[in-house]
Scaffold this active site. Sequence first.
Site, PDB file in Angstrom:
ATOM      1  N   SER A 102      63.330  22.029  33.536  1.00 55.77           N
ATOM      2  CA  SER A 102      63.739  21.655  32.190  1.00 55.77           C
ATOM      3  C   SER A 102      62.535  21.737  31.262  1.00 55.77           C
ATOM      4  CB  SER A 102      64.366  20.259  32.180  1.00 55.77           C
ATOM      5  OG  SER A 102      65.003  20.014  30.937  1.00 55.77           O
ATOM      6  N   ASN A 103      62.649  21.143  30.101  1.00 56.29           N
ATOM      7  CA  ASN A 103      61.528  21.064  29.174  1.00 56.29           C
ATOM      8  C   ASN A 103      61.677  19.795  28.342  1.00 56.29           C
ATOM      9  OD1 ASN A 103      62.953  21.669  26.533  1.00 56.29           O
ATOM     10  ND2 ASN A 103      63.510  23.474  27.732  1.00 56.29           N
ATOM     11  N   GLY A 104      60.661  19.498  27.556  1.00 54.99           N
ATOM     12  CA  GLY A 104      60.606  18.192  26.902  1.00 54.99           C
ATOM     13  C   GLY A 104      61.282  18.133  25.543  1.00 54.99           C
ATOM     14  N   SER A 105      62.133  19.103  25.231  1.00 55.19           N
ATOM     15  CA  SER A 105      62.822  19.079  23.931  1.00 55.19           C
ATOM     16  C   SER A 105      63.546  17.744  23.767  1.00 55.19           C
ATOM     17  CB  SER A 105      63.816  20.240  23.871  1.00 55.19           C
ATOM     18  OG  SER A 105      64.634  20.116  22.732  1.00 55.19           O
TER      19      SER A 105
ATOM     20  N   ALA B 215      66.366  24.059  23.101  1.00 51.69           N
ATOM     21  CA  ALA B 215      65.364  24.770  23.893  1.00 51.69           C
ATOM     22  C   ALA B 215      65.977  25.006  25.272  1.00 51.69           C
ATOM     23  CB  ALA B 215      64.081  23.953  23.991  1.00 51.69           C
TER      24      ALA B 215
END
Lengths: 230, 230
Positions: free
Chosen positions: A39-42, A108
């Site tokens: 995942s990512n930190g959006s 994102a």
Amino acid sequence: MAKRLLSDHFLEDTEKMPYTILITSGPTREPLDPVRFLSNGSSGRMGAALSEAAISQGFAVTIVSGPVRVAYPPAAKVIEVETTQEMLDAARGEFVRADCVGVIGAAAPCDFRAASVSKQKIKKNADGRPLILELVETPDILASLATMKRPDQWIVGFALESEPHTGVGLENAQMKRQKKRCDLLVLNHPNAIGVDVTTVSLINACGEIIQELTSTKRTIAERIVQLMSR
Amino acid sequence: MAKRLLSDHFLEDTEKMPYTILITSGPTREPLDPVRFLSNGSSGRMGAALSEAAISQGFAVTIVSGPVRVAYPPAAKVIEVETTQEMLDAARGEFVRADCVGVIGAAAPCDFRAASVSKQKIKKNADGRPLILELVETPDILASLATMKRPDQWIVGFALESEPHTGVGLENAQMKRQKKRCDLLVLNHPNAIGVDVTTVSLINACGEIIQELTSTKRTIAERIVQLMSR
């Protein structure tokens, strides 16, 4: 909910039924096994700011959102998704609606997923050897929506470049703008993730930088909605 | 904060200074590049439930937590971390304190990280070729704390097995119990992540299943703290 035909568009009483802006928001998650994911930190904060700006400018808003902590405006319709494919499926279903005037791709989405998802939790190798993971690309949500875009619809994309202010970053952003057929591309920096004040370049459909803006997500959101509702 | 020596332990007025239980909680995140990371869906709810149970039974609580949405009890001291290495460093610093009577490893730390973290956002291959990612193991937090455990301290571990009710799942759990030198091991199922009612097996230091419990995280948490404070 039944989809309405394009022709319905012209039958609408716009005073009763405001135009809808579709906003994708937050990260997506791509599972590796039943427990782990990419995942990512959006944070979804830009999506929330855009939703507020759109609602305050008289639009209805549908948000297709990955897992976030942020609170979206109560007036927005929120569709919660996990993976990039789910986000695409939900976004297509909304973008095709006659009242949908445009999409803002503030999400994102993970652009890689595991080539195969393990049904069992992946174990450590007994001898501590590295684990090799094969990642393949996920579908490009905006590029996919671009193929079904009506003449009366617009697309706003976001590009996150590690080096947005160099020639390479700008060139990459221009390639994205063309592939996703964006009427407006918002180019920003990785430091945009999870923070509030950020710097963006706004690039129009011809590839021209029409504005550079260092401001809160709220002000940037208002400017984007303003530009698209002219 | 100055660390106190073991000998201080015996000088404490326990009415003024309650014993502290250290709780690790939530997921960790392991970056692949400035934007993407590996993680898991651990909510921190078990950590929160354990903290509440420990506080209501008269303990002080220090939580070392990865990024979560859950609200921890205001009386708990919370140390926020991102990666498994950061969680380990913070946990070691707390576990060494004289007033720390034990640790409950309720976190779900990523046990793999990228062999090398890219400084730039990883690009898609122009020709759509798969991306190969090399993952290596992160340090084992409880096994590391076990090497510094004092005779007056205890360790509670959690094991998440895809098939906890088969011989293989139980055997894996037993191996974890030995490696982490757990006084109590809580064996649960992937469906424990993000939900409230779950089934666990409680395994003691001798490897015996002392209880099977299907209940809320709150009740399970109370039982665990009760068992360790006898």
